[in-house]
Design a protein around this motif. Structure first.
Motif, PDB file in Angstrom:
ATOM      1  N   SER A 254       0.632  -1.263  -0.010  1.00  0.00           N
ATOM      2  CA  SER A 254       0.089  -0.087  -0.029  1.00  0.00           C
ATOM      3  C   SER A 254       0.939   1.193   0.044  1.00  0.00           C
ATOM      4  CB  SER A 254      -0.950  -0.151   1.172  1.00  0.00           C
ATOM      5  OG  SER A 254      -1.599   1.376   1.321  1.00  0.00           O
ATOM      6  N   GLU A 255       0.985   1.909  -1.143  1.00  0.00           N
ATOM      7  CA  GLU A 255       1.595   3.237  -1.281  1.00  0.00           C
ATOM      8  C   GLU A 255       0.772   4.215  -0.107  1.00  0.00           C
ATOM      9  OE1 GLU A 255       3.243   6.412  -4.300  1.00  0.00           O
ATOM     10  OE2 GLU A 255       1.900   4.669  -5.030  1.00  0.00           O
ATOM     11  N   GLY A 256      -0.364   4.302  -0.024  1.00  0.00           N
ATOM     12  CA  GLY A 256      -0.912   5.229   0.771  1.00  0.00           C
ATOM     13  C   GLY A 256      -0.601   5.054   2.134  1.00  0.00           C
ATOM     14  N   LEU A 257      -0.579   3.705   2.721  1.00  0.00           N
ATOM     15  CA  LEU A 257      -0.192   3.830   4.099  1.00  0.00           C
ATOM     16  C   LEU A 257       1.116   3.827   4.585  1.00  0.00           C
ATOM     17  CD1 LEU A 257      -2.376   0.441   4.811  1.00  0.00           C
ATOM     18  CD2 LEU A 257      -2.768   2.646   5.840  1.00  0.00           C
ATOM     19  N   ARG A 258       2.163   3.507   3.382  1.00  0.00           N
ATOM     20  CA  ARG A 258       3.389   3.853   3.435  1.00  0.00           C
ATOM     21  C   ARG A 258       3.609   5.342   3.508  1.00  0.00           C
ATOM     22  NH1 ARG A 258       7.559   4.616  -0.180  1.00  0.00           N
ATOM     23  NH2 ARG A 258       9.758   3.850   0.690  1.00  0.00           N
ATOM     24  N   ALA A 259       3.099   5.922   2.767  1.00  0.00           N
ATOM     25  CA  ALA A 259       2.937   7.603   2.636  1.00  0.00           C
ATOM     26  C   ALA A 259       2.519   8.135   4.116  1.00  0.00           C
ATOM     27  CB  ALA A 259       2.319   8.154   1.593  1.00  0.00           C
ATOM     28  N   GLY A 260       1.664   7.508   4.539  1.00  0.00           N
ATOM     29  CA  GLY A 260       0.912   7.899   5.786  1.00  0.00           C
ATOM     30  C   GLY A 260       1.891   7.617   7.059  1.00  0.00           C
TER      31      GLY A 260
END
Length: 418
Positions: A254-260
Motif C-alpha cells: 500500500s503506497e497510501g499507508l506507506r506515505a501515511g
C-alpha cells in the motif's frame, strides 16, 4: 523536498526493520540476565535500573516482527501467484522454511536452556555436591525429550520439550498456515481488503484506530488471558500478534499507508516516547512485590500501553520508509543471517551467562563479555549453516546453489524471507 518517497520494487526498509528488530530482541534477552524479572538463568548482579530501558522495546518489539513477517508473506504469496502457484504452495513453502528449525531447536538448541535453568533452581531449592551431575540432571536429554523429568518447584513444573524463545517461529508457522487457508478460500477478495484498510486508516486514523483496537484488547482479553506462549491458551497474545501479521500482509504493497507512516513519523515518535515515559514510571513505582495500583490508574495504563505499542511501530515504519530504501552487501548478509542469529542466540546467552556469573567479574565486564560471546555464537551458527547444504535449513538458512557456469548463487528467496 517532499517527504513522500515512491514505493520501491523491493521493500529494503522492511528488510532493515526486520534485522533491527531481531537485533533488539537479542539484546533484550541479554538484559533479562540482569533485571529482577524471572528468567532461565540470572547474573549475580541485579541491575534494577535497567528496567526502564527494557521497557522501551517491551510492548512492541515482537508485534513489529509479526507485522514485518506478514509483509514478507505477502511478497512470497504474490511471487508464487505470479508463477501460477496457489495457497497450497504457500503453506508448503512456509512449513518447509519454519518447521525444520522449530523442531531442531526444540530438541537440540533449546534443551541447554532448560538444563541450566534446572541447575540454578536446584542450587537454591535442593543444593547438591555436584550441581551438574545429580538426581535432578541425570539422563537429562532423555527426560527432557520424553516429558518425564519431574522438575517441579514452588512455582510449578518445567514442562518439556519446550520451544522457549522459538515460540515466535511456532506462532508464525500457525499464522502462515491459517493465512494460506484464507487465501485458498477467498483469493483476491482477501487481498482487496488492503484497499479498505488504506481508506479506513487515512490521515490521523493510521495512529488513532490501531491504538483504539489495542486498547480494547487490553481492557477485554488481557485481564482474562495471561501471555503464556503456549499456543493453545494464549488468546490475548494471539489477538494482537495475528492482527499485526495480517496487517503486514494487507499493507505491504500500500503506497497510501506507506506515505501515511512517513507523514506521521514525528508525531508517532513523540507520542511513543511520552507513552514509554508514563508506562516506565508506572512499572517503576509499583515494582515492589505485592504493590497494587489504584483501579483508575491501572485502567489509564492500559491505554498508555496501547499508545506505546502502536506509536513506536508507526514511527519505526515511517522513519524506515523515509530513510532505509537502500540495499547492499551488509543487508544481504544480515537479512539471511538474522534468522539463525535468532535461533541460536538465547542458548548462547544462557550457557555463557551461567558460567560467566561464577567468575565474579564486575557487571560491566561480565555484560560486555556476554554480549560479545552471544554475537560470536550467532555468527558461528550462521557461518556453519551456510556451509552444510540442505542441513542449513535446521538453522534457518537455505543452501547456496551453483549455476551452470559454476558461479555460486543464493537460492532464490522472496524479499524479507523469514
Amino acid at each position: 523536498m517532499s517527504d513522500i518517497v515512491p514505493v520501491p520494487a523491493r521493500r529494503h526498509d522492511l528488510d532493515w526493520i526486520r534485522v533491527g528488530a531481531f537485533m533488539l530482541l537479542i539484546l533484550y534477552h541479554v538484559g533479562m540476565f540482569y533485571v529482577p524479572w524471572d528468567w532461565h538463568v540470572k547474573s549475580g548482579h541485579e541491575v534494577e535500573g535497567l528496567m526502564p530501558v527494557m521497557l522501551l522495546t517491551n510492548p512492541w518489539r515482537l508485534t513489529l516482527l509479526f507485522l514485518v513477517s506478514g509483509a514478507a508473506t505477502r511478497f512470497l504469496a504474490d511471487s508464487l501467484a505470479a508463477r501460477g502457484s496457489g495457497a497450497a504452495r504457500l503453506a508448503g513453502s512456509r512449513t518447509w522454511r519454519l518447521l525444520p528449525p522449530l523442531v531442531f531447536a526444540m530438541f537440540v538448541i533449546v534443551p541447554p536452556q532448560s538444563y541450566y535453568e534446572i541447575v540454578e533452581a536446584v542450587a537454591v531449592l535442593a543444593p547438591q555436591p555436584d550441581a551438574y551431575r545429580n538426581a535432578f540432571t541425570a539422563d537429562f536429554w532423555v527426560r527432557y525429550a520424553t516429558a518425564s523429568g519431574g522438575w517441579c518447584g514452588p512455582d510449578g513444573c518445567l514442562i518439556t520439550p519446550t520451544w522457549n524463545h522459538m515460540w515466535f517461529v511456532a506462532y508464525l508457522l500457525v499464522y502462515s498456515l491459517l493465512l494460506a487457508v484464507i487465501l485458498g478460500v477467498s483469493g483476491q477478495r482477501f487481498r482487496a481488503l488492503g484497499g479498505l484498510l488504506e481508506r479506513a486508516l487515512s490521515g490521523w486514523g493510521l495512529l488513532i484506530w490501531p491504538i483504539v483496537f489495542l486498547a480494547l484488547l487490553r481492557f477485554t482479553l488481557a485481564p482474562r488471558f495471561e501471555i503464556t506462549h503456549a499456543l493453545v491458551d494464549d488468546w490475548y497474545n494471539h489477538a494482537f500478534s495475528l492482527a499485526a501479521f495480517l496487517f503486514g500482509f494487507l499493507s505491504a504493497r500500500s503506497e497510501g499507508l506507506r506515505a501515511g507512516f512517513i507523514r506521521l513519523r514525528w508525531p508517532a515518535l513523540l507520542l511513543g516516547l511520552a507513552a514509554w515515559a508514563g508506562w516506565a514510571a508506572y512499572v517503576w513505582t509499583y515494582r515492589a512485590e505485592g504493590a497494587v495500583a489504584p483501579d483508575q490508574l491501572r485502567a489509564a495504563m492500559r491505554v498508555v500501553y496501547a499508545v506505546d505499542q502502536w506509536a513506536f511501530i508507526a514511527a519505526i515504519l515511517g522513519f524506515g520508509a523515509r530513510w532505509l530504501n537502500h540495499g547492499g552487501p551488509v543487508l544481504r548478509y544480515l537479512s539471511v543471517g538474522v534468522f539463525p542469529f535468532y535461533i541460536a542466540h538465547q542458548t548462547v546467552t544462557v550457557v555463557v551467562g551461567h558460567h560467566l556469573a561464577k567468575l565474579g567479574l564486575p557487571v560491566v565486564a561480565e555484560a560486555g563479555l556476554l554480549i560479545a560471546a552471544t554475537a560470536a555464537g550467532c555468527l558461528v551458527a550462521y557461518e556453519v549453516a551456510r556451509r552444510i547444504g540442505w542441513l542449513g535449513l535446521l538453522l534457518g538458512v537455505k543452501p547456496e546453489r551453483r549455476s551452470m557456469r559454476g558461479e555460486v548463487q543464493a537460492a532464490k528467496r522472496p524479499p524479507l524471507a523469514a
